[in-house]
Design a protein around this motif. Structure first.
Motif, short mmCIF file in Angstrom:
data_model
loop_
_atom_site.label_atom_id
_atom_site.label_comp_id
_atom_site.label_asym_id
_atom_site.label_seq_id
_atom_site.Cartn_x
_atom_site.Cartn_y
_atom_site.Cartn_z
N PRO A 59 0.81 -1.23 0.00
CA PRO A 59 0.00 0.00 0.00
C PRO A 59 0.84 1.28 0.00
O PRO A 59 0.39 2.31 -0.51
N LYS A 60 2.04 1.21 0.56
CA LYS A 60 2.91 2.39 0.58
C LYS A 60 3.80 2.50 -0.66
O LYS A 60 4.08 3.59 -1.15
N PHE A 61 4.25 1.33 -1.17
CA PHE A 61 5.28 1.35 -2.21
C PHE A 61 4.86 0.71 -3.53
O PHE A 61 5.64 0.72 -4.49
N THR A 79 7.98 6.73 4.66
CA THR A 79 7.08 7.59 3.90
C THR A 79 6.49 6.83 2.72
O THR A 79 7.17 6.04 2.06
N ARG A 80 5.22 7.06 2.45
CA ARG A 80 4.61 6.49 1.24
C ARG A 80 5.39 6.97 0.02
O ARG A 80 5.74 8.16 -0.06
N TRP A 81 5.59 6.09 -0.91
CA TRP A 81 6.46 6.41 -2.04
C TRP A 81 5.99 7.63 -2.85
O TRP A 81 6.81 8.50 -3.17
N VAL A 219 -3.41 11.18 2.04
CA VAL A 219 -3.46 10.29 0.89
C VAL A 219 -4.81 9.58 0.93
O VAL A 219 -5.11 8.83 1.86
N VAL A 224 -1.39 11.44 6.64
CA VAL A 224 -0.27 10.52 6.87
C VAL A 224 0.94 11.17 7.51
O VAL A 224 1.77 10.49 8.12
#
Length: 384
Positions: A59-61, A79-81, A219, A224
């Protein structure tokens, strides 16, 4: 203590792929499947942990997760990509090199390098620095990883920091308890021209230094992180940045304006959490030609429906007193059996209210419990 990355796992992509396959196919029996294939128990455990973390990292990357190396604590803070890529582009527009302090697994450093910056990633924990080196190698990106103290290492013309916000397995909400603590970290970052520090989204405005830009990021409606931009990086006092369906939207302002207060209107707007945290309700109200119903509750009301990425909108159908015994027959008359209950400023528990209403019927609606002109009200709405 952070786990180290076994060399035998790092150099065996076949084992990594096999672990992912058996985890997906065999679930709890995956360790036995690997051991039957001749993988020693400790290495099998490390491979399955990596496969599980990669699954949770998607879900992040996205697909990038399948190439990276994670720890549980590092993944939680990472951190989310898309957020890291966007931040890196802002750095790359103003600098050619960056020092990434408290780099953790190095994912922000990867985004910086991908944006064309010369990157030195600094991490105090040697085992964690090993993960950062492995991730840079996995993506073949030129990131120099150094084991050093973030408060002592020399800085490039720009610098970024993501201080650890967990200790002893618990999350630290007080920036004084970050590692390193926020105040000395800010002092250090002010010695460079262009800087930013990532913070938890619940950061109090009391921690925002004079002259800094405070940005809150959401997001798909989930707030976030917050980020303080310092020196030449500060462009506006407050910013709300929203990623929705792959597109970025920004709202800026002083954070000091106050929206007008008025009566309930035809439409109710619920601002995105990043807008609320940034204190930009007044700026959004102006864009929507709307007003607040109570000066301390972040709902907006307007007579016209205006499309916006910064808020959800509902059509106001009815306004009733917030009394469960009165609400029950009113909802029953309308055959409402599925009810989304939202509340701000009333202190009610939506789950308790739902039980009291004993809903029945085929219709669906939203009930907003809030205050208008000092009175507690229930606003029956439908999605606009």
């Amino acid at each position: 203590m952070e786990p180290s990355l076994p060399e035998a796992l790092l150099t065996d992509p076949g084992l990594q792929a096999r672990a992912a396959e058996v985890l997906a196919h065999d679930g709890d029996r995956a360790p036995l499947a690997l051991r039957k294939a001749g993988v020693e128990p400790a290495l099998a455990a490390a491979a399955l942990t990596l496969a599980d973390l990669r699954r949770h990292a998607r879900p992040k990357f996205g697909d990038l997760a399948d190439r990276l190396y994670f720890t549980r604590a590092g993944l939680e803070q990472a951190t989310r990509w898309p957020v890291a890529v966007r931040r890196a582009s802002r750095f790359a527009a103003s600098a050619g090199e960056v020092t990434d302090l408290c780099c953790g697994l190095g994912t922000e450093a990867l985004a910086f390098a991908q944006a064309g910056l010369e990157v030195e990633a600094v991490e105090m924990n040697e085992a964690t620095a090993g993960f950062a080196k492995a991730n840079a190698a996995a993506l073949d990106l030129p990131v120099r990883v150094t084991v050093a103290d973030a408060l002592q290492t020399p800085l490039a013309e720009s610098a970024f920091a993501d201080p650890a916000r967990r200790s002893g397995g618990t999350r630290n909400f007080n920036p004084a308890d970050y590692s390193p603590s926020l105040d000395p970290l800010l002092t250090r970052l002010r010695t460079t021209r262009f800087a930013a520090v990532k913070l938890g989204p619940g950061i109090s405005h009391d921690w925002i230094p004079e002259g800094a830009e405070a940005e809150w990021v959401s997001v798909d409606r989930d707030v976030v992180e917050a980020c303080l931009w310092l020196g030449e990086a500060a462009q506006t006092p407050r910013r709300a940045s929203l990623l929705k369906s792959g597109t970025w939207h920004e709202l800026t302002g002083t954070g000091e304006e106050r929206a007008e207060v008025g009566e309930v209107a035809d439409y109710l707007y619920e601002p995105d959490g990043a807008v609320i945290r940034a204190g930009l309700i007044a700026e959004l109200a102006e864009d929507l030609n709307a007003h607040m119903g109570s000066e301390d509750i972040a709902y907006l009301y307007g007579d016209t429906l205006t499309e916006t990425a910064f808020a959800r909108a509902w059509k106001v159908e009815e306004v009733w007193p917030l009394h469960p015994k009165k609400l029950k027959p009113l909802l029953a008359e309308r055959g409402i059996g599925r009810l989304t209950i939202k509340q701000r400023g009333t202190g009610i528990d939506p789950a308790t209210l739902r039980k009291q209403l004993k809903l029945k019927g085929p219709e669906e609606a939203t009930l907003v419990a809030t205050r208008l002109a000092g009175a507690h009200v229930a606003i029956l709405c439908s999605e606009a």
